[in-house]
Design a protein around this motif. Structure first.
Motif, PDB file in Angstrom:
ATOM      1  N   THR A 180      33.685  42.711   0.429  1.00  0.00           N
ATOM      2  CA  THR A 180      33.219  41.197   0.330  1.00  0.00           C
ATOM      3  C   THR A 180      34.062  40.537   1.355  1.00  0.00           C
ATOM      4  O   THR A 180      35.166  40.838   1.444  1.00  0.00           O
ATOM      5  N   ILE A 181      33.544  39.323   1.893  1.00  0.00           N
ATOM      6  CA  ILE A 181      34.113  38.428   2.854  1.00  0.00           C
ATOM      7  C   ILE A 181      34.094  37.106   2.447  1.00  0.00           C
ATOM      8  O   ILE A 181      32.894  36.389   2.362  1.00  0.00           O
ATOM      9  N   ASN A 182      35.033  36.286   2.249  1.00  0.00           N
ATOM     10  CA  ASN A 182      35.021  34.993   1.548  1.00  0.00           C
ATOM     11  C   ASN A 182      35.890  34.150   2.272  1.00  0.00           C
ATOM     12  O   ASN A 182      37.120  34.736   2.822  1.00  0.00           O
ATOM     13  N   ASN A 183      35.546  32.735   2.207  1.00  0.00           N
ATOM     14  CA  ASN A 183      36.653  31.824   2.964  1.00  0.00           C
ATOM     15  C   ASN A 183      37.284  30.856   1.813  1.00  0.00           C
ATOM     16  O   ASN A 183      36.509  30.634   0.960  1.00  0.00           O
ATOM     17  N   LEU A 184      38.439  30.804   2.108  1.00  0.00           N
ATOM     18  CA  LEU A 184      39.094  29.922   0.955  1.00  0.00           C
ATOM     19  C   LEU A 184      39.396  28.520   1.773  1.00  0.00           C
ATOM     20  O   LEU A 184      40.272  28.766   2.760  1.00  0.00           O
ATOM     21  N   THR A 247      30.226  37.011  -2.234  1.00  0.00           N
ATOM     22  CA  THR A 247      30.397  37.257  -0.804  1.00  0.00           C
ATOM     23  C   THR A 247      29.783  36.303   0.112  1.00  0.00           C
ATOM     24  O   THR A 247      28.565  35.512  -0.311  1.00  0.00           O
ATOM     25  N   GLY A 248      30.460  36.129   1.231  1.00  0.00           N
ATOM     26  CA  GLY A 248      29.855  34.955   2.090  1.00  0.00           C
ATOM     27  C   GLY A 248      30.037  33.492   1.718  1.00  0.00           C
ATOM     28  O   GLY A 248      29.246  32.861   2.119  1.00  0.00           O
ATOM     29  N   GLN A 249      30.929  33.413   0.915  1.00  0.00           N
ATOM     30  CA  GLN A 249      31.188  31.934   0.012  1.00  0.00           C
ATOM     31  C   GLN A 249      32.410  31.338   0.758  1.00  0.00           C
ATOM     32  O   GLN A 249      33.244  31.864   1.487  1.00  0.00           O
ATOM     33  N   ASN A 250      32.193  29.996   0.648  1.00  0.00           N
ATOM     34  CA  ASN A 250      33.381  29.085   1.057  1.00  0.00           C
ATOM     35  C   ASN A 250      33.539  28.268  -0.101  1.00  0.00           C
ATOM     36  O   ASN A 250      33.002  27.678  -0.638  1.00  0.00           O
ATOM     37  N   ILE A 251      35.100  28.611  -0.403  1.00  0.00           N
ATOM     38  CA  ILE A 251      35.355  28.001  -1.827  1.00  0.00           C
ATOM     39  C   ILE A 251      36.547  27.091  -1.469  1.00  0.00           C
ATOM     40  O   ILE A 251      37.549  27.273  -0.858  1.00  0.00           O
ATOM     41  N   LEU A 252      36.387  25.695  -1.869  1.00  0.00           N
ATOM     42  CA  LEU A 252      36.975  24.724  -1.776  1.00  0.00           C
ATOM     43  C   LEU A 252      37.987  24.704  -2.883  1.00  0.00           C
ATOM     44  O   LEU A 252      37.729  24.743  -3.994  1.00  0.00           O
ATOM     45  N   LEU A 253      39.403  24.685  -2.528  1.00  0.00           N
ATOM     46  CA  LEU A 253      40.342  24.270  -3.668  1.00  0.00           C
ATOM     47  C   LEU A 253      40.970  22.797  -3.272  1.00  0.00           C
ATOM     48  O   LEU A 253      41.880  23.092  -2.250  1.00  0.00           O
ATOM     49  N   ASP A 254      40.635  21.939  -3.787  1.00  0.00           N
ATOM     50  CA  ASP A 254      41.069  20.856  -3.279  1.00  0.00           C
ATOM     51  C   ASP A 254      41.427  19.678  -4.376  1.00  0.00           C
ATOM     52  O   ASP A 254      41.305  18.272  -4.015  1.00  0.00           O
ATOM     53  N   GLY A 255      41.419  19.706  -5.466  1.00  0.00           N
ATOM     54  CA  GLY A 255      41.694  18.819  -6.551  1.00  0.00           C
ATOM     55  C   GLY A 255      40.719  17.859  -6.737  1.00  0.00           C
ATOM     56  O   GLY A 255      40.843  16.741  -7.053  1.00  0.00           O
TER      57      GLY A 255
END
Ligand code: NAP
Length: 262
Positions: A180-184, A247-255
């Protein structure tokens, strides 16, 4: 929850401080052996020591150097007996106005924040696929989803990586072999980089840093900055056996900062 990755090997780039260190810490906690990298040898060795203290059962190797250099990439990869997990991270490009940037500024940003992670992915994913397990996490930025005016180099270079990953992650020879390849996408996290930005703003606006900090946190629905520890914990989960179907996701961690429904 047991993440099922104890005994795996991970490469964590740009990991002596901040978000990269948070990821390395969380992976060590889960029993993952590590090769960590950053430019300053002293800070890197100190972090390697902290990781070893966090979990004396894991192997920790430190390879110092600029991750953008081919020779450093080779040294990092060859220090790792088997790359099961790759955490791509690097310093971010400087802020500014696009009218002041020339070709070399753009090439540096694209080299650091697009080509370097792609080269490391190219060197590792096919072996991950052959082994039937692989996790790649690219630390990008919330600016990919909601561009920040003065960070044009980051908006552009990281969006290039994001577009490329969207296609690559969906290749059946990778996704079909448990790679799997994902972006944080971090929003505002309380790291040295954020501290430096706050200090710079305080200086240029001639205001106390506490006031600048308070103003920034009040603009975030969570009313605080994120911590490297919580970023790392999320990263470790994405590397888990349980996260195999994402996989292939962009996951936003931004409160909650990004104002859109999706
Ligand atoms: P940080 O606290 O400044 O830590 C950066 C780490 O990367 C350090 O360990 C640094 O060590 C290493 N590093 C920098 N350039 C490197 C290079 N060329 N080769 C190898 N290692 C390198 O930064 P951070 O806040 O964790 O940010 C990490 C990434 O997330 C950056 O790309 C940043 O733009 C992005 N980001 C951060 C935030 C945030 O709120 N913190 C938000 C959005 C995006 P050395 O200096 O010794 O090399």
């Amino acid at each position: 929850m047991d993440l099922g990755i104890a005994g795996r090997w991970a490469v964590v780039c740009a990991a002596s401080k901040g978000l990269g260190k948070g990821c390395a810490m969380a992976l060590a906690q889960e029993g993952v052996n590590l090769v960590i990298n950053a430019r300053s040898q002293d800070a890197l060795e100190a972090t390697a020591q902290e990781l070893q203290t966090r979990n004396p059962d894991v192997d920790v190797k430190a390879v110092a150097g600029d991750i953008g250099n081919d020779s450093v990439q080779e040294a990092v990869l060859s220090a790792c007996p088997r790359v099961d997990i790759l955490i791509n991270n690097n310093g971010g490009p400087p802020p500014g106005d696009f009218r002041d940037w020339g070709r070399d500024d753009w090439l540096s940003a694209v080299e650091a924040n697009m080509i370097t992670p792609i080269e490391l992915i190219k060197a590792t994913v096919d072996t991950m696929a052959a082994n039937g397990f692989g996790r790649v996490i690219n630390i990008t930025s919330g600016a990919v989803k909601a561009p920040i005016d003065i960070l044009g180099l980051s908006n552009g270079a990281r969006s290039g990586l994001t577009g490329f990953i969207a296609g690559l992650a969906r290749q059946p020879q990778l996704a079909g072999n448990n790679v799997t390849i994902n972006n944080l996408l971090p929003g505002s996290f309380d790291t040295e980089r954020l501290q430096n930005n706050l200090s710079l703003n305080a200086q240029t606006q001639n205001r106390p840093i506490d006031e600048i900090r308070e103003q920034r946190t009040q603009s975030i629905p969570a009313r605080r900055f994120g911590s490297a520890e919580e970023f790392g914990a999320f990263c470790a989960f994405l590397c888990s056996t349980q996260a195999a179907y994402m996989t292939g996701q962009n996951i936003l961690l931004d409160g909650g900062s990004y104002p859109g429904t999706f």
